[in-house]
Design a protein around this motif. Structure first.
Motif, PDB file in Angstrom:
ATOM      1  N   SER A 129       7.054  -6.134   4.508  1.00 34.94           N
ATOM      2  CA  SER A 129       6.730  -4.913   5.343  1.00 34.94           C
ATOM      3  C   SER A 129       6.276  -3.886   3.971  1.00 34.94           C
ATOM      4  O   SER A 129       6.418  -4.171   2.828  1.00 34.94           O
ATOM      5  N   GLY A 130       5.634  -3.048   4.601  1.00 33.05           N
ATOM      6  CA  GLY A 130       5.249  -2.051   3.737  1.00 33.05           C
ATOM      7  C   GLY A 130       4.123  -1.075   4.515  1.00 33.05           C
ATOM      8  O   GLY A 130       4.545  -0.624   5.493  1.00 33.05           O
ATOM      9  N   ARG A 131       3.144  -0.600   3.698  1.00 31.83           N
ATOM     10  CA  ARG A 131       2.457   0.529   4.455  1.00 31.83           C
ATOM     11  C   ARG A 131       0.983   0.683   3.902  1.00 31.83           C
ATOM     12  O   ARG A 131       0.711   0.242   2.773  1.00 31.83           O
ATOM     13  N   ASP A 182      -4.893   9.301   9.278  1.00 26.78           N
ATOM     14  CA  ASP A 182      -3.835  10.050   9.371  1.00 26.78           C
ATOM     15  C   ASP A 182      -2.630  10.215   8.501  1.00 26.78           C
ATOM     16  O   ASP A 182      -1.634  10.643   8.912  1.00 26.78           O
ATOM     17  N   GLY A 183      -3.019   9.433   7.237  1.00 36.43           N
ATOM     18  CA  GLY A 183      -1.760   9.390   6.344  1.00 36.43           C
ATOM     19  C   GLY A 183      -1.567   8.019   6.243  1.00 36.43           C
ATOM     20  O   GLY A 183      -2.498   6.964   6.045  1.00 36.43           O
ATOM     21  N   TYR A 184      -0.452   7.476   5.992  1.00 32.56           N
ATOM     22  CA  TYR A 184       0.185   6.115   5.913  1.00 32.56           C
ATOM     23  C   TYR A 184       0.546   5.458   7.138  1.00 32.56           C
ATOM     24  O   TYR A 184       1.411   6.027   7.900  1.00 32.56           O
ATOM     25  N   GLN A 185       0.332   4.155   7.229  1.00 34.01           N
ATOM     26  CA  GLN A 185       0.428   3.616   8.491  1.00 34.01           C
ATOM     27  C   GLN A 185       1.459   2.361   8.142  1.00 34.01           C
ATOM     28  O   GLN A 185       1.055   1.594   7.255  1.00 34.01           O
ATOM     29  N   PRO A 186       2.883   2.335   8.623  1.00 32.18           N
ATOM     30  CA  PRO A 186       3.767   1.314   8.418  1.00 32.18           C
ATOM     31  C   PRO A 186       3.378   0.056   8.933  1.00 32.18           C
ATOM     32  O   PRO A 186       2.528  -0.003  10.199  1.00 32.18           O
ATOM     33  N   PHE A 187       3.712  -1.007   8.528  1.00 33.50           N
ATOM     34  CA  PHE A 187       3.470  -2.400   9.082  1.00 33.50           C
ATOM     35  C   PHE A 187       4.660  -3.521   8.506  1.00 33.50           C
ATOM     36  O   PHE A 187       5.396  -3.136   7.541  1.00 33.50           O
ATOM     37  N   THR A 188       4.974  -4.351   9.412  1.00 35.55           N
ATOM     38  CA  THR A 188       5.711  -5.428   9.117  1.00 35.55           C
ATOM     39  C   THR A 188       5.169  -6.724   9.874  1.00 35.55           C
ATOM     40  O   THR A 188       4.789  -6.699  10.870  1.00 35.55           O
ATOM     41  N   LYS A 189       4.875  -7.578   8.901  1.00 38.95           N
ATOM     42  CA  LYS A 189       4.172  -8.702   9.494  1.00 38.95           C
ATOM     43  C   LYS A 189       4.901 -10.266   8.757  1.00 38.95           C
ATOM     44  O   LYS A 189       5.417 -10.023   7.751  1.00 38.95           O
ATOM     45  N   GLU A 190       4.839 -11.366   9.521  1.00 35.92           N
ATOM     46  CA  GLU A 190       5.494 -12.689   8.993  1.00 35.92           C
ATOM     47  C   GLU A 190       4.182 -13.442   8.834  1.00 35.92           C
ATOM     48  O   GLU A 190       3.281 -13.548   9.411  1.00 35.92           O
ATOM     49  N   VAL A 191       4.407 -14.048   7.667  1.00 35.32           N
ATOM     50  CA  VAL A 191       3.373 -14.987   7.177  1.00 35.32           C
ATOM     51  C   VAL A 191       3.981 -16.347   6.533  1.00 35.32           C
ATOM     52  O   VAL A 191       5.069 -16.312   6.243  1.00 35.32           O
ATOM     53  N   GLU A 236       0.623  -0.724   0.218  1.00 39.45           N
ATOM     54  CA  GLU A 236       1.654  -0.709  -0.543  1.00 39.45           C
ATOM     55  C   GLU A 236       2.639  -1.549   0.209  1.00 39.45           C
ATOM     56  O   GLU A 236       2.996  -1.600   1.298  1.00 39.45           O
ATOM     57  N   ILE A 237       3.189  -2.641  -0.538  1.00 37.30           N
ATOM     58  CA  ILE A 237       4.105  -3.470  -0.065  1.00 37.30           C
ATOM     59  C   ILE A 237       5.507  -3.236  -0.751  1.00 37.30           C
ATOM     60  O   ILE A 237       5.830  -3.198  -1.894  1.00 37.30           O
ATOM     61  N   SER A 238       6.380  -3.050   0.038  1.00 39.01           N
ATOM     62  CA  SER A 238       7.722  -2.582  -0.118  1.00 39.01           C
ATOM     63  C   SER A 238       8.779  -3.644  -0.198  1.00 39.01           C
ATOM     64  O   SER A 238       9.768  -3.763  -1.155  1.00 39.01           O
TER      65      SER A 238
END
Length: 58
Positions: A7-9, A14-23, A51-53
């Motif tokens: 997860s990260g952004r 429009d700014g930052y877009q969050p994401f959560t992905k499975e790999v 950015e990966i959090s």
């Protein structure tokens, strides 16, 4: 191979877009690399704009 949830952004218009992905990857470092390549290619972003959090084993 293990499955990791990352997860990260990333920067968007429009700014930052969050994401959560499975790999699937052999370790956390390779999971991060796959996210950089996949998100970068899908959204036309450079590594410095992603950015990966958190990386956790699923």
């Amino acid at each position: 191979m293990s499955t990791y949830t990352v997860s990260g952004r990333f920067q968007s218009r429009d700014g930052y877009q969050p994401f959560t992905k499975e790999v699937e990857a052999e370790n956390e470092d390779l999971a991060r690399e796959r996210i950089y390549t996949n998100v970068g290619s899908q959204h036309n972003r450079k590594r410095s704009q992603i950015e990966i959090s958190e990386v956790s084993a699923a």
